[in-house]
Design an enzyme around this catalytic site. Sequence first.
Site, mmCIF file in Angstrom:
data_model
loop_
_atom_site.group_PDB
_atom_site.id
_atom_site.type_symbol
_atom_site.label_atom_id
_atom_site.label_comp_id
_atom_site.label_asym_id
_atom_site.label_seq_id
_atom_site.Cartn_x
_atom_site.Cartn_y
_atom_site.Cartn_z
ATOM 1 N N SER A 1 11.786 -2.679 15.086
ATOM 2 C CA SER A 1 10.439 -2.628 14.528
ATOM 3 C C SER A 1 9.960 -4.020 14.084
ATOM 4 O O SER A 1 9.950 -4.953 14.883
ATOM 5 C CB SER A 1 10.411 -1.599 13.389
ATOM 6 O OG SER A 1 9.098 -1.308 12.994
ATOM 7 N N HIS B 1 10.632 6.239 16.799
ATOM 8 C CA HIS B 1 10.590 4.852 16.323
ATOM 9 C C HIS B 1 11.713 4.615 15.310
ATOM 10 O O HIS B 1 12.430 3.617 15.385
ATOM 11 C CB HIS B 1 9.217 4.573 15.695
ATOM 12 C CG HIS B 1 9.031 3.162 15.234
ATOM 13 N ND1 HIS B 1 8.490 2.183 16.040
ATOM 14 C CD2 HIS B 1 9.310 2.558 14.052
ATOM 15 C CE1 HIS B 1 8.441 1.043 15.370
ATOM 16 N NE2 HIS B 1 8.936 1.246 14.160
ATOM 17 N N ASP C 1 5.375 6.233 20.544
ATOM 18 C CA ASP C 1 5.500 5.413 19.338
ATOM 19 C C ASP C 1 4.118 5.057 18.805
ATOM 20 O O ASP C 1 3.362 4.333 19.448
ATOM 21 C CB ASP C 1 6.288 4.145 19.667
ATOM 22 C CG ASP C 1 6.708 3.362 18.440
ATOM 23 O OD1 ASP C 1 6.110 3.575 17.374
ATOM 24 O OD2 ASP C 1 7.627 2.540 18.559
#
EC number: 3.1.1.13
Length: 324
Positions: free
Chosen positions: A136, A299, A270
């Site tokens: 991320s 995610h 996502d």
Amino acid sequence: MRSESEEPVPLHEEFIYCCGAATHVLKCGPWKDLSKDESKNLPRLLFMIIPGNPGLAGYYRTFIQALYCGLNQQYPVWVVSHAGHCKPPSGMEMIEDTDIKELEDVFGLNGQVEHKLNFLKKNVSKDIKLVLIAHSIGCYITLEMMKRASELQVLRSVLLFPTIERMAQSPQGKLMTPLLCKLRYALYMPVYLLSFLPEGVKASLVRFALRGMKTCDESSITTSINLFSVDCIANILYMASQEMMKVVERDSTTIKQNLKKLIFYYGTGDSWCPQHYYDEIKMDFPDGDIRLCEKGLRHAFVLDASKEMAAMITDWLQDDLTKL
């Protein structure tokens, strides 16, 4: 390579100050100190995990254990929390009590980049090669690290569900930006009140919040109890608010300069980096190793798919490791 081991996995846990901020480090494997240049027993390679946000090392506990076993226990696998995202143990403050100001705005996005570079400088010999596995916002941090410290011996950077551009314009970003940038202070009081609940009640609340998952990593539940700390939440939300404002344009220059070292892994559903972000970067870098998830992983894969992700990564890196 095997993905699991029947033997107990050596796991060392530390709470340290890095750039003057409380930092949680989990080290998988027997190597606890990689900073001694004169040591003949140093491994050739370190796998270092750069987390997402919340940047709590505990979320990656199962992931690093599975990765370590998948690598035949040949290399250390470490995860370093973001500055101030962990709840320090009793007797340790969130900020080091010193007159020396090590880094301005260490809890901000830029500060978190410098925090990771500082950790490597102080804790890892410059002769050790690195595999950076980022998740991320950790992917943005990793690209910045490679940009700012070209002397790092990065063998590969694996960027999982990379939030490296247009975060505020993503579906989730459009929902969260007003909350993070204008209303985050309103969240502090309920978190403060919840912090007084018994640990068992907090764990029950976390389980209730994650009840929709078929399987949930137990370490994720215990780690999530950190989110009942006002100090942790304040630092987490502050960093997130900066992400919305600062992660705008993709750093295509750094990507181009390091393309042969990068592996991108995008999700199909996502809401932080939607599939058209994948389509566009794939078009801009047709020769890059840019993959689209075919397994439907979320995610926040650490909540329920750590072992599956670790197995994929060890498979991707087999060729690199055989050349060492």
